[in-house]
Design a protein around this motif. Structure first.
Motif, mmCIF file in Angstrom:
data_model
loop_
_atom_site.group_PDB
_atom_site.id
_atom_site.type_symbol
_atom_site.label_atom_id
_atom_site.label_comp_id
_atom_site.label_asym_id
_atom_site.label_seq_id
_atom_site.Cartn_x
_atom_site.Cartn_y
_atom_site.Cartn_z
ATOM 1 N N ASP A 96 32.474 -1.175 -24.037
ATOM 2 C CA ASP A 96 31.289 -0.408 -24.408
ATOM 3 C C ASP A 96 30.480 -0.127 -23.130
ATOM 4 O O ASP A 96 30.693 -0.781 -22.100
ATOM 5 C CB ASP A 96 30.477 -1.269 -25.395
ATOM 6 N N ASP A 152 30.268 -2.581 -32.161
ATOM 7 C CA ASP A 152 31.442 -2.913 -31.358
ATOM 8 C C ASP A 152 32.435 -3.807 -32.098
ATOM 9 O O ASP A 152 33.489 -4.151 -31.547
ATOM 10 C CB ASP A 152 31.020 -3.555 -30.030
ATOM 11 N N ASP A 188 26.542 0.973 -23.026
ATOM 12 C CA ASP A 188 25.148 0.504 -23.058
ATOM 13 C C ASP A 188 25.068 -0.966 -23.455
ATOM 14 O O ASP A 188 25.644 -1.382 -24.461
ATOM 15 C CB ASP A 188 24.339 1.349 -24.046
ATOM 16 N N GLY A 189 24.351 -1.729 -22.655
ATOM 17 C CA GLY A 189 24.254 -3.161 -22.917
ATOM 18 C C GLY A 189 25.443 -3.930 -22.352
ATOM 19 O O GLY A 189 25.487 -5.151 -22.428
ATOM 20 N N ASP A 239 28.619 -5.329 -27.179
ATOM 21 C CA ASP A 239 27.381 -6.105 -27.297
ATOM 22 C C ASP A 239 26.650 -5.942 -28.627
ATOM 23 O O ASP A 239 25.720 -6.698 -28.891
ATOM 24 C CB ASP A 239 26.413 -5.762 -26.158
ATOM 25 N N THR A 240 26.996 -4.932 -29.436
ATOM 26 C CA THR A 240 26.287 -4.780 -30.719
ATOM 27 C C THR A 240 27.297 -4.749 -31.869
ATOM 28 O O THR A 240 28.510 -4.651 -31.634
ATOM 29 C CB THR A 240 25.433 -3.496 -30.769
ATOM 30 N N GLU A 275 20.829 -1.743 -21.382
ATOM 31 C CA GLU A 275 20.378 -1.099 -22.619
ATOM 32 C C GLU A 275 19.004 -0.450 -22.377
ATOM 33 O O GLU A 275 18.677 0.586 -22.955
ATOM 34 C CB GLU A 275 20.266 -2.171 -23.715
#
Ligand code: MG
Length: 255
Positions: A11, A202, A13-14, A198-199, A19
């Motif tokens: 991924d 994912d 972002d983050g 990270d989220t 982020e």
């Protein structure tokens, strides 16, 4: 020893970049680029590519930054497979002309309804809409209304909230469909892939790889599903994950 994995899908972002609106961690990204250069030169480790909700141009730039010119990346939450080496753009063929018309209709309604309240649409999306407002509480307040309107109008959209955006994605398109297209394109099996995220979106990466890792800033429920959680956040965490994959005896990304 042959590498355990053929590809690492991260991924953005983050993970590869903050982020927040902080600057990119160029030192860590240079280490990822060094890793990718060695992956090509020595063929002793998997190359790192990206899987992101970001529009294609941002994913292209990130691939160039980390030196992946060899493997397609997934952008716009699965709408595109883009090959940064050959410059080939492949929209998921499951996206019909009618689907894109529905997205355009939804975008026009969103603009006329929420534009005057300062809600803007992220530029560069082809078959999805991402809404931004500097005050995320505004987005949280309108998300249910948007989901209701999609349902009412029969727009085939899945409405979800990230840290900073409302994403309206086609229901049958996701990071997971992008992962499956990527595997089919490269002839790779799931167990030969590693993933980083990270989220909770994912999970689509996690469920399509053989091994999954998170930077330390990842959402708690995702961390509990991961095979490895880095001590460091974001891009420093990604570098730590690469080191972990390479084995603690040799720090491949160092120097
Ligand atoms: Mg993320």
């Amino acid at each position: 020893m042959p590498p355990r994995f053929d590809l690492i899908v991260s991924d953005i972002d983050g993970c590869l970049q903050p982020e927040s609106n902080d600057a990119m961690d160029l030192e860590s990204l240079a280490r990822v680029a060094r890793w990718n250069a060695l992956a090509v030169e020595r063929r002793d480790r998997p190359i790192v590519t990206v899987c992101s909700g970001r529009p294609q141009p941002f994913a292209e730039a990130m691939c160039k930054l980390i030196g992946n010119l060899h493997v397609p990346c997934i952008c716009e939450n699965g709408v595109w497979l883009y090959h940064p080496g050959t410059n080939e753009y492949a929209m998921d063929p499951a996206i019909s002309i009618g689907d894109r018309e529905a997205v355009r209709e939804a975008a026009a309604w969103l603009e006329s309804t929420f534009g005057p309240r300062g809600v803007s649409q992220q530029p560069g999306k082809s078959a999805s809409v991402s809404l931004f407002h500097r005050d995320t509480s505004v987005l949280r307040a309108i998300e249910p209304r948007i989901a209701e309107e999609c349902e009412h109008r029969g727009w085939p959209l899945r409405v979800s909230m990230t840290w900073l955006y409302i994403n309206c994605d086609l229901k049958h398109i996701s990071k997971a469909t992008g992962m499956r297209r990527l595997m089919a394109d490269l002839g790779l099996r799931q167990e030969r892939l590693a993933g980083i995220g990270d989220t909770m979106s994912d999970l689509a990466i996690l469920e399509n790889v053989g091994w999954f890792a998170c930077p330390s800033n990842a959402a708690g429920p995702l961390q509990t599903r991961a095979h490895y959680v880095a001590r460091e956040p974001e891009a420093r965490g990604v570098v730590e994950i690469l080191d972990q994959l390479a084995g603690s005896a040799r720090s491949i990304t160092a120097g």
